[in-house]
Write a protein that holds these residues in place. Structure first.
Motif, PDB file in Angstrom:
ATOM      1  N   ARG A 149      -5.546 -10.569   0.074  1.00  0.00           N
ATOM      2  CA  ARG A 149      -5.213  -9.765   1.254  1.00  0.00           C
ATOM      3  C   ARG A 149      -4.746 -10.687   2.558  1.00  0.00           C
ATOM      4  NH1 ARG A 149      -8.871  -4.972   3.927  1.00  0.00           N
ATOM      5  NH2 ARG A 149      -7.999  -5.185   6.203  1.00  0.00           N
ATOM      6  N   HIS A 161      -1.421  -6.720   5.314  1.00  0.00           N
ATOM      7  CA  HIS A 161      -1.736  -5.705   6.375  1.00  0.00           C
ATOM      8  C   HIS A 161      -1.361  -6.377   7.688  1.00  0.00           C
ATOM      9  CE1 HIS A 161      -4.816  -4.176   9.244  1.00  0.00           C
ATOM     10  NE2 HIS A 161      -4.047  -3.333   9.273  1.00  0.00           N
ATOM     11  N   SER A 184      -6.247   1.008   1.129  1.00  0.00           N
ATOM     12  CA  SER A 184      -5.229   0.475   0.369  1.00  0.00           C
ATOM     13  C   SER A 184      -5.644  -0.723  -0.724  1.00  0.00           C
ATOM     14  CB  SER A 184      -4.123   0.178   1.093  1.00  0.00           C
ATOM     15  OG  SER A 184      -3.544   1.168   1.729  1.00  0.00           O
ATOM     16  N   PHE A 185      -6.201  -1.729  -0.012  1.00  0.00           N
ATOM     17  CA  PHE A 185      -6.732  -2.883  -0.747  1.00  0.00           C
ATOM     18  C   PHE A 185      -7.761  -2.563  -1.858  1.00  0.00           C
ATOM     19  CE2 PHE A 185      -9.251  -6.754  -1.033  1.00  0.00           C
ATOM     20  CZ  PHE A 185      -8.085  -7.616  -1.577  1.00  0.00           C
ATOM     21  N   ASP A 205       4.832   0.275  -4.222  1.00  0.00           N
ATOM     22  CA  ASP A 205       4.060  -0.785  -4.881  1.00  0.00           C
ATOM     23  C   ASP A 205       4.469  -0.694  -6.301  1.00  0.00           C
ATOM     24  OD1 ASP A 205       3.314  -2.097  -2.438  1.00  0.00           O
ATOM     25  OD2 ASP A 205       1.413  -1.152  -2.662  1.00  0.00           O
ATOM     26  N   GLY A 256       0.791  -1.123  -0.237  1.00  0.00           N
ATOM     27  CA  GLY A 256      -0.081  -0.145   0.123  1.00  0.00           C
ATOM     28  C   GLY A 256       0.677   1.223   0.106  1.00  0.00           C
ATOM     29  N   ARG A 261      -7.598   1.884   6.905  1.00  0.00           N
ATOM     30  CA  ARG A 261      -6.401   2.326   6.247  1.00  0.00           C
ATOM     31  C   ARG A 261      -6.176   0.939   5.244  1.00  0.00           C
ATOM     32  NH1 ARG A 261      -3.709   4.852  10.673  1.00  0.00           N
ATOM     33  NH2 ARG A 261      -2.839   2.861  11.102  1.00  0.00           N
ATOM     34  N   LYS A 317      -7.567   0.363  -3.514  1.00  0.00           N
ATOM     35  CA  LYS A 317      -6.844   1.115  -4.498  1.00  0.00           C
ATOM     36  C   LYS A 317      -6.174   0.180  -5.425  1.00  0.00           C
ATOM     37  CE  LYS A 317      -6.440   5.637  -2.207  1.00  0.00           C
ATOM     38  NZ  LYS A 317      -5.269   6.492  -1.558  1.00  0.00           N
ATOM     39  N   LEU A 318      -5.564  -0.947  -4.855  1.00  0.00           N
ATOM     40  CA  LEU A 318      -4.780  -2.075  -5.518  1.00  0.00           C
ATOM     41  C   LEU A 318      -5.494  -2.768  -6.241  1.00  0.00           C
ATOM     42  CD1 LEU A 318      -2.666  -3.361  -2.510  1.00  0.00           C
ATOM     43  CD2 LEU A 318      -1.767  -1.966  -4.664  1.00  0.00           C
ATOM     44  N   TYR A 367      -1.488  -8.182  -0.933  1.00  0.00           N
ATOM     45  CA  TYR A 367      -1.306  -7.194   0.053  1.00  0.00           C
ATOM     46  C   TYR A 367      -1.329  -7.638   1.565  1.00  0.00           C
ATOM     47  CZ  TYR A 367      -3.015  -3.256   2.585  1.00  0.00           C
ATOM     48  OH  TYR A 367      -2.998  -2.320   3.702  1.00  0.00           O
TER      49      TYR A 367
END
Length: 270
Positions: A88, A39, A69-70, A15, A11, A65, A72-73, A37
């Motif tokens: 994830r 976390h 981030s996930f 990346d 994130g 958060r 957006k990825l 991803y």
């Protein structure tokens, strides 16, 4: 052949560098790309229950958060032109390396930032994958030279088991390279010579030039990168060395130097 690639994502801004390299390789080999991803969950094992109750907002912020981030990825992956998926992992820092290594075992290549270079990753998960997955790891420098094709490859050779493992994993790249240079690190007189390796590669249709570095073990990493610069290589293949099996691995001198200073992607295996 490389048909399944896993790229480690945190994130962070880093990346993009490793995802760009992983996507390029995926296109080159018509491979499936999995974004992993990770976390890292807030540590709670040593906290008093009362303290934990007061930290609930912190846990919620961490999860929020990670969710953002996930999301957006996943959007970024939707723009890829190759088969892909995004997964994830929500894990504690102590379990992260082992969890990532397990997923890398069912891939052909694991792509990651250089250890300790990603500000969002402070538990050296990449090193755990190198030592625990049994698969090749491609370490990508954040501000290095990245190309769409690894057409000039330098192979570090000292006759060791680790070097053999790295070369075996790198065969798909070597077979497609326009230039392969074997750099012989003369450290073990009983090891098979670089000439033996060149003959082995020739039988696979790979023409390789042999160069010898006359250096001691302590300075081998620096000498190797100097040679990489002279040849204009855009991929370095070498064995990864270390002395422990836990998260506090101490990397060998040459390995540590290369991972700290290389400005091109480095493919390592053990």
């Amino acid at each position: 052949m490389i048909k399944n690639i896993v790229v480690h994502l945190t994130g962070s801004d880093q990346d993009q560098a490793r995802l760009g390299v992983a996507e390029s390789i995926g296109n080159r080999f018509d491979a499936h790309l999995t974004g992993l991803y990770v976390h890292i969950l807030p540590e709670t094992s040593d906290l008093d229950p009362i303290v934990m109750a007061g930290m609930e907002p912190w846990f919620e912020q961490s999860a929020a958060r990670a969710d953002e981030s996930f999301k957006k990825l996943k959007t970024r992956f939707d723009d890829l032109g190759i088969p892909h998926d995004v997964r994830r992992l929500d894990v504690s820092s102590g379990a992260a390396g082992q969890a990532m290594a397990a997923r890398a075992r069912v891939a052909d290549l694991f792509v990651a930032a250089r250890p300790e270079e990603d500000p969002a990753e402070d538990v050296n998960m990449e090193v755990s994958v190198l030592f625990g997955s049994g698969r090749a790891c491609l370490f990508v420098p954040q501000n290095g030279r990245h190309t769409n094709g690894f057409n000039r490859v330098t192979v570090a050779w000292d006759g060791s088991r680790e070097a053999v493992r790295a070369i075996t994993e790198a065969m798909p790249f070597l077979e497609q390279a326009s230039q392969v240079i074997i750099v012989s690190l003369r450290q073990d007189e009983d090891a098979l010579s670089a000439g033996d390796l060149a003959r082995h590669l020739r039988r696979h249709g790979i023409s390789a030039e042999v160069r010898t570095l006359d250096t001691d073990t302590e300075g081998s990493g620096e000498a190797l990168l100097d040679e990489v610069g002279r040849t204009g290589a855009n991929l370095l293949v070498m064995g990864g060395y270390g002395h422990s099996k836990f998260m506090d691995w101490v990397l060998g001198g040459a390995t540590r130097y290369v991972l700290t200073h290389a400005d091109i992607p480095v493919l390592m295996a053990r």
